[in-house]
Enzyme design. Structure first.
Site, PDB file in Angstrom:
ATOM      1  N   ARG A 240       0.925  -1.079  -0.062  1.00 39.48           N
ATOM      2  CA  ARG A 240      -0.177   0.069   0.103  1.00 39.48           C
ATOM      3  C   ARG A 240       0.979   1.202  -0.015  1.00 39.48           C
ATOM      4  O   ARG A 240       1.858   1.271   0.732  1.00 39.48           O
ATOM      5  CB  ARG A 240      -0.927  -0.206   1.235  1.00 39.48           C
ATOM      6  CG  ARG A 240      -2.075  -0.988   1.460  1.00 39.48           C
ATOM      7  CD  ARG A 240      -2.960  -0.634   0.262  1.00 39.48           C
ATOM      8  NE  ARG A 240      -4.206  -1.321   0.195  1.00 39.48           N
ATOM      9  CZ  ARG A 240      -4.484  -2.327  -0.423  1.00 39.48           C
ATOM     10  NH1 ARG A 240      -3.392  -2.952  -1.423  1.00 39.48           N
ATOM     11  NH2 ARG A 240      -5.534  -3.340  -0.424  1.00 39.48           N
ATOM     12  N   GLU A 269      -3.909   7.446  -4.786  1.00 39.53           N
ATOM     13  CA  GLU A 269      -4.146   6.676  -5.977  1.00 39.53           C
ATOM     14  C   GLU A 269      -5.493   7.497  -6.676  1.00 39.53           C
ATOM     15  O   GLU A 269      -6.323   7.682  -5.779  1.00 39.53           O
ATOM     16  CB  GLU A 269      -4.125   5.354  -5.955  1.00 39.53           C
ATOM     17  CG  GLU A 269      -2.929   4.544  -5.485  1.00 39.53           C
ATOM     18  CD  GLU A 269      -3.146   3.075  -5.056  1.00 39.53           C
ATOM     19  OE1 GLU A 269      -4.338   2.408  -5.449  1.00 39.53           O
ATOM     20  OE2 GLU A 269      -2.114   2.650  -4.526  1.00 39.53           O
ATOM     21  N   HIS A 288      -1.507  -0.124  -9.717  1.00 35.77           N
ATOM     22  CA  HIS A 288      -2.467  -1.063  -8.717  1.00 35.77           C
ATOM     23  C   HIS A 288      -2.932  -2.215  -9.314  1.00 35.77           C
ATOM     24  O   HIS A 288      -4.109  -2.673  -9.358  1.00 35.77           O
ATOM     25  CB  HIS A 288      -3.387  -0.158  -7.821  1.00 35.77           C
ATOM     26  CG  HIS A 288      -3.755  -0.957  -6.692  1.00 35.77           C
ATOM     27  ND1 HIS A 288      -3.953  -0.394  -5.294  1.00 35.77           N
ATOM     28  CD2 HIS A 288      -3.583  -2.379  -6.245  1.00 35.77           C
ATOM     29  CE1 HIS A 288      -3.928  -0.968  -4.452  1.00 35.77           C
ATOM     30  NE2 HIS A 288      -3.798  -2.383  -4.767  1.00 35.77           N
TER      31      HIS A 288
HETATM   32  P1  NAP Z   1      -0.619 -11.454   5.267  1.00 33.41           P
HETATM   33  O1  NAP Z   1      -0.496 -12.784   4.769  1.00 33.41           O
HETATM   34  O2  NAP Z   1      -1.619 -11.020   6.318  1.00 33.41           O
HETATM   35  O3  NAP Z   1       0.766 -10.966   5.513  1.00 33.41           O
HETATM   36  C1  NAP Z   1       1.233  -9.615   6.081  1.00 33.41           C
HETATM   37  C2  NAP Z   1       2.508  -9.992   6.793  1.00 33.41           C
HETATM   38  O4  NAP Z   1       2.869  -8.553   7.231  1.00 33.41           O
HETATM   39  C3  NAP Z   1       2.589 -10.711   7.957  1.00 33.41           C
HETATM   40  O5  NAP Z   1       3.664 -11.587   7.940  1.00 33.41           O
HETATM   41  C4  NAP Z   1       2.724  -9.817   9.101  1.00 33.41           C
HETATM   42  O6  NAP Z   1       3.676 -10.401  10.104  1.00 33.41           O
HETATM   43  C5  NAP Z   1       3.209  -8.715   8.536  1.00 33.41           C
HETATM   44  N1  NAP Z   1       3.437  -7.528   9.391  1.00 33.41           N
HETATM   45  C6  NAP Z   1       2.014  -7.104   9.831  1.00 33.41           C
HETATM   46  N2  NAP Z   1       2.387  -5.831  10.602  1.00 33.41           N
HETATM   47  C7  NAP Z   1       3.821  -5.535  10.519  1.00 33.41           C
HETATM   48  C8  NAP Z   1       4.567  -4.820  10.858  1.00 33.41           C
HETATM   49  N3  NAP Z   1       4.175  -3.606  11.610  1.00 33.41           N
HETATM   50  N4  NAP Z   1       5.887  -4.661  10.338  1.00 33.41           N
HETATM   51  C9  NAP Z   1       6.457  -5.727   9.736  1.00 33.41           C
HETATM   52  N5  NAP Z   1       5.567  -6.781   9.369  1.00 33.41           N
HETATM   53  C10 NAP Z   1       4.348  -6.615   9.609  1.00 33.41           C
HETATM   54  O7  NAP Z   1      -0.950 -10.389   3.888  1.00 33.41           O
HETATM   55  P2  NAP Z   1      -0.908 -10.930   2.371  1.00 33.41           P
HETATM   56  O8  NAP Z   1      -2.085 -11.679   1.944  1.00 33.41           O
HETATM   57  O9  NAP Z   1       0.447 -11.037   2.271  1.00 33.41           O
HETATM   58  O10 NAP Z   1      -1.053  -9.279   1.811  1.00 33.41           O
HETATM   59  C11 NAP Z   1      -0.282  -8.253   2.462  1.00 33.41           C
HETATM   60  C12 NAP Z   1      -0.807  -7.001   1.792  1.00 33.41           C
HETATM   61  O11 NAP Z   1      -0.645  -6.746   0.514  1.00 33.41           O
HETATM   62  C13 NAP Z   1      -2.323  -6.739   2.202  1.00 33.41           C
HETATM   63  O12 NAP Z   1      -2.732  -6.199   3.492  1.00 33.41           O
HETATM   64  C14 NAP Z   1      -2.524  -5.579   0.884  1.00 33.41           C
HETATM   65  O13 NAP Z   1      -2.627  -4.273   1.456  1.00 33.41           O
HETATM   66  C15 NAP Z   1      -1.316  -5.945   0.035  1.00 33.41           C
HETATM   67  N6  NAP Z   1      -1.923  -6.337  -1.350  1.00 33.41           N
HETATM   68  C16 NAP Z   1      -1.723  -5.672  -2.504  1.00 33.41           C
HETATM   69  C17 NAP Z   1      -2.127  -5.897  -3.852  1.00 33.41           C
HETATM   70  C18 NAP Z   1      -1.919  -5.215  -4.798  1.00 33.41           C
HETATM   71  O14 NAP Z   1      -3.072  -5.276  -5.754  1.00 33.41           O
HETATM   72  N7  NAP Z   1      -0.758  -4.272  -5.135  1.00 33.41           N
HETATM   73  C19 NAP Z   1      -2.619  -7.324  -3.813  1.00 33.41           C
HETATM   74  C20 NAP Z   1      -2.647  -8.137  -2.573  1.00 33.41           C
HETATM   75  C21 NAP Z   1      -2.229  -7.680  -1.421  1.00 33.41           C
HETATM   76  P3  NAP Z   1       2.921 -11.610  11.030  1.00 33.41           P
HETATM   77  O15 NAP Z   1       2.596 -12.793  10.145  1.00 33.41           O
HETATM   78  O16 NAP Z   1       4.253 -11.898  11.940  1.00 33.41           O
HETATM   79  O17 NAP Z   1       1.908 -11.143  11.997  1.00 33.41           O
END
Ligand code: NAP
Length: 333
Positions: A240, A269, A288
């Protein structure tokens, strides 16, 4: 019993719309751009369910004027566009679409990594502009990807898939996050945990961000963080825009503080056409589109439809971000 009223804020895969319209009185916003906030608020005022995109702001004033709302199904894994605490307080369940977009998103993150490191967009422009006059020993030199270290901020679903792609290119993997992952996963990915973000920033050749946008990750990467990176570093953000201080990124890119960046997300955005970042040749910005493959967008739409219908039936949506909101089952459909 009358069918529940649903408002869908954009035209999504027809298969998903068919599923929803079979059980509900559905209205779909047909515009290419999102519905204006006031329209969304008015529609929410009489709706039992909303199917929203990350471009739809679901804030407290909107929730306050939506007395019938039971479920908000967001067509995204991220849900920072929704006031979750207020929705939860009101017993409104929120669905998201994790998992189905993980690999597609990691594919784009790695594509940006490669394109930024090897200057692919710049090189394509160079060719089209008729500047390719000979094989130049110093022309368009970039950074090696193979063997370079990849630092992952947030080793969640997408972070893990990014690490796998890096491993395929022989990249040592470093990662930072609030919790150390299992030894088995670390071994599988060849990943080393760094408990201090500063260590990851200074040690990595490539840095890729995969955390959700929350109060604790807002502007996580700012001036001080860019200053810790190598001058040869390539920075990737597909998570994000708000996680990065964009002015600090501009400074780092324009002053040679880092080598290049690849972004799929910006703050705000769409990025305004006169944003200084767009004048730099060492940043690639896609609009995006990380989850934008035919197959994945269809899966996301079907998952969002299932979340919506489950919420309307008074069941816990299969992918619910606030299960604590689930308390008043109503079997309407
Ligand atoms: P996820 O499985 O929930 O992974 C998020 C990771 O971030 C987890 O490993 C979590 O750690 C870590 N985290 C949380 N807070 C943190 C902090 N303060 N410092 C460092 N690490 C932290 O989510 P995901 O499915 O991989 O997706 C991640 C993000 O990508 C989404 O929230 C979304 O905003 C973005 N995204 C963007 C697109 C796009 O179109 N560009 C598409 C999909 C997703 P723990 O596991 O240890 O809690």
């Amino acid at each position: 019993m009358p069918k529940p009223k649903i408002y869908v804020t954009r035209k999504i895969a027809q298969e998903a719309l068919d599923l929803i319209s079979e059980k509900t009185e559905m209205e779909v916003w047909g515009g290419e751009l999102p519905p204006p906030y006031e329209t969304l608020r008015e529609k929410a005022g009489t709706a039992d369910g909303l199917l929203t995109l990350l471009t739809d702001r679901i804030d407290i004033p909107l929730l306050e004027t939506a007395p019938r709302l039971k479920v908000i199904s967001n067509l995204a894994v991220g849900y920072d566009n929704i006031e979750v605490t207020e929705a939860t307080r009101r017993g409104i369940v929120i669905g998201n679409t994790p998992g189905v977009l993980t690999e597609t998103t990691a594919d784009l993150a790695f594509a940006l990594l490669m394109a930024a490191a090897r200057r692919i967009v710049e090189a394509d422009n160079y060719t089209r502009q008729g500047r390719w006059r000979t094989w130049g020993p110093q022309t368009l030199l970039g950074q090696d990807i193979h063997g370079a270290s990849l630092g992952i901020i947030g080793l969640g679903r997408i972070g893990v898939e990014m690490a796998r792609r890096g491993r395929g290119f022989g990249m040592p993997i470093l990662y930072y996050g609030p919790h150390r992952k299992s030894e088995a996963l670390e071994k599988d990915l060849g990943a080393e945990y760094l408990a201090d973000l500063k260590d990851l920033l200074s040690a990595s050749d490539f840095i890729s961000v995969h955390v959700p946008l929350t109060p604790s990750t807002e502007k996580l990467i700012g001036r001080a963080e860019f200053q810790l990176m190598k001058k040869t570093a390539v920075f990737i953000n597909t998570a994000r825009g708000g996680i990065v201080d964009q002015e600090a990124l501009y400074e780092a890119l324009s002053s040679g503080g880092i080598f290049a960046a690849g972004l799929d997300v910006t703050d705000v955005e769409p990025i305004p056409p006169d944003d200084p970042l767009l004048r730099l040749s060492n940043v690639i910005i896609t609009p995006h589109i990380a989850s934008a493959s035919f197959r994945t967008r269809k899966k996301m739409a079907l998952m969002a439809a299932e979340n919506l219908l489950a919420g309307l039936r008074g069941e816990l949506p299969p992918n619910c971000v606030n299960p604590e909101a689930f308390k008043n089952p109503t079997k309407d459909i």
